[in-house]
Design an enzyme around this catalytic site. Sequence first.
Site, mmCIF file in Angstrom:
data_model
loop_
_atom_site.group_PDB
_atom_site.id
_atom_site.type_symbol
_atom_site.label_atom_id
_atom_site.label_comp_id
_atom_site.label_asym_id
_atom_site.label_seq_id
_atom_site.Cartn_x
_atom_site.Cartn_y
_atom_site.Cartn_z
ATOM 1 N N ASN A 152 76.798 46.915 -1.152
ATOM 2 C CA ASN A 152 77.646 48.059 -0.796
ATOM 3 C C ASN A 152 77.661 49.015 -1.997
ATOM 4 O O ASN A 152 78.132 48.644 -3.082
ATOM 5 C CB ASN A 152 79.057 47.569 -0.471
ATOM 6 C CG ASN A 152 79.969 48.721 -0.081
ATOM 7 O OD1 ASN A 152 79.967 49.756 -0.737
ATOM 8 N ND2 ASN A 152 80.746 48.551 0.967
ATOM 9 N N ARG A 202 83.820 63.342 -10.784
ATOM 10 C CA ARG A 202 83.574 64.656 -11.379
ATOM 11 C C ARG A 202 83.158 65.685 -10.336
ATOM 12 O O ARG A 202 82.753 66.780 -10.686
ATOM 13 C CB ARG A 202 82.471 64.547 -12.432
ATOM 14 C CG ARG A 202 82.929 63.942 -13.719
ATOM 15 C CD ARG A 202 83.880 64.883 -14.445
ATOM 16 N NE ARG A 202 84.385 64.280 -15.651
ATOM 17 C CZ ARG A 202 83.853 64.473 -16.856
ATOM 18 N NH1 ARG A 202 82.785 65.224 -16.995
ATOM 19 N NH2 ARG A 202 84.385 63.913 -17.896
ATOM 20 N N ARG A 256 84.051 57.064 5.025
ATOM 21 C CA ARG A 256 85.486 57.118 5.336
ATOM 22 C C ARG A 256 85.849 58.491 5.863
ATOM 23 O O ARG A 256 85.194 59.492 5.551
ATOM 24 C CB ARG A 256 86.310 56.809 4.082
ATOM 25 C CG ARG A 256 86.077 55.410 3.535
ATOM 26 C CD ARG A 256 86.998 55.147 2.364
ATOM 27 N NE ARG A 256 88.341 54.897 2.828
ATOM 28 C CZ ARG A 256 88.902 53.697 2.882
ATOM 29 N NH1 ARG A 256 88.266 52.634 2.476
ATOM 30 N NH2 ARG A 256 90.129 53.553 3.345
ATOM 31 N N ARG A 310 86.089 60.016 0.604
ATOM 32 C CA ARG A 310 86.456 59.866 -0.821
ATOM 33 C C ARG A 310 85.264 59.462 -1.688
ATOM 34 O O ARG A 310 85.276 59.654 -2.887
ATOM 35 C CB ARG A 310 87.602 58.872 -0.989
ATOM 36 C CG ARG A 310 87.223 57.457 -0.669
ATOM 37 C CD ARG A 310 88.327 56.502 -1.023
ATOM 38 N NE ARG A 310 89.463 56.635 -0.134
ATOM 39 C CZ ARG A 310 90.380 55.692 0.020
ATOM 40 N NH1 ARG A 310 90.297 54.566 -0.677
ATOM 41 N NH2 ARG A 310 91.380 55.844 0.853
ATOM 42 N N HIS A 311 84.263 58.827 -1.092
ATOM 43 C CA HIS A 311 83.064 58.501 -1.892
ATOM 44 C C HIS A 311 81.800 58.927 -1.148
ATOM 45 O O HIS A 311 81.220 59.959 -1.460
ATOM 46 C CB HIS A 311 83.056 57.036 -2.366
ATOM 47 C CG HIS A 311 83.560 56.010 -1.394
ATOM 48 N ND1 HIS A 311 83.081 55.898 -0.104
ATOM 49 C CD2 HIS A 311 84.500 55.035 -1.534
ATOM 50 C CE1 HIS A 311 83.684 54.895 0.483
ATOM 51 N NE2 HIS A 311 84.572 54.360 -0.335
ATOM 52 N N GLY A 327 85.521 41.060 -1.719
ATOM 53 C CA GLY A 327 86.079 40.362 -2.874
ATOM 54 C C GLY A 327 85.147 39.323 -3.478
ATOM 55 O O GLY A 327 85.572 38.532 -4.323
HETATM 56 N N1 PXP Z 1 82.776 44.232 3.669
HETATM 57 C C1 PXP Z 1 83.595 45.196 4.107
HETATM 58 C C2 PXP Z 1 83.835 45.307 5.565
HETATM 59 C C3 PXP Z 1 84.200 46.103 3.221
HETATM 60 O O1 PXP Z 1 85.024 47.058 3.686
HETATM 61 C C4 PXP Z 1 83.917 46.002 1.843
HETATM 62 C C5 PXP Z 1 84.518 46.981 0.882
HETATM 63 O O2 PXP Z 1 84.018 48.241 1.117
HETATM 64 C C6 PXP Z 1 83.036 44.991 1.439
HETATM 65 C C7 PXP Z 1 82.508 44.091 2.354
HETATM 66 C C8 PXP Z 1 82.668 44.830 -0.009
HETATM 67 O O3 PXP Z 1 83.797 44.399 -0.701
HETATM 68 P P1 PXP Z 1 83.745 44.326 -2.307
HETATM 69 O O4 PXP Z 1 83.583 45.728 -2.792
HETATM 70 O O5 PXP Z 1 85.050 43.712 -2.642
HETATM 71 O O6 PXP Z 1 82.556 43.478 -2.649
#
Ligand code: PXP
Length: 239
Positions: free
Chosen positions: A7, A18, A45, A49-50, A192
């Site tokens: 991700n 910035r 999103r 935001r990103h 996480g």
């Molecule tokens: N899976 C989903 C559905 C998420 O929304 C996110 C966070 O964007 C992640 C995985 C990745 O989570 P982390 O950034 O905590 O590795």
Amino acid sequence: MALLNVNIDHVATIRQARKADEPDPVWAAVECELAGANGITVHLRQDRRHINDRDVRLLKETVACKFNLEMSLAEPIVRIAEQVVPDQVTLVPENRAELTTEGGLDCIRCQKQIQKIVRRMHKKGILVSAFILPEENQITAAAEAGCDAVELHTGPYANAKTDEAIEKALNQLRDGRDIAFAAGLVVHAGHGLTYRNIRPIARIEGLCELNIGHSIIARAVLVGLRQAAEEMIRLLQNK
Ligand code: PXP
């Protein structure tokens, strides 16, 4: 072996700090792909935001591995998915005030809406995954809505503090996997996950894709993205 989808939202988070044009998530995707990642995941999103619309368009053109678009059920975003046609969408809950996705999608409450979105995505040949807590009624509701896969929320595992709580969360994930398999779903997992806590998750048979963001991008700041992604892939291989 579970495959890694990186991700890369946080690459765009740095750019947006910035409101500049670097670092470019498109370049980041190339580095992940060269490291051997199975897929690239971004969350478009509603507040942009990103990741923004331009990123999604260019990633669709340039990502040669799997392109997984995380999105809420909001109609304008669903329309963008129909236009861009990623390989897969992962449906997530979205709350404007949150720092990152919190909780799982409520597939029971939103089942009709999800069912309609699944039909629209399938018309375009897009696979649909739903990000949910590993609970039987949520998994069943996702299957009934026509989803191809579920992404089991590993947040409760990542946040567990005691050995007992960790084992309980792992058992919930294993049970969730079994229920999902019985319902004919492909099983992904994520949220996480870090270099420190990945091993017990990597050892769960049948989790086919892991979506990992924050920990890999955090390490990439120090060692480079290709190395950071390679190190995570190595942990998935040498479980
Ligand atoms: N899976 C989903 C559905 C998420 O929304 C996110 C966070 O964007 C992640 C995985 C990745 O989570 P982390 O950034 O905590 O590795």
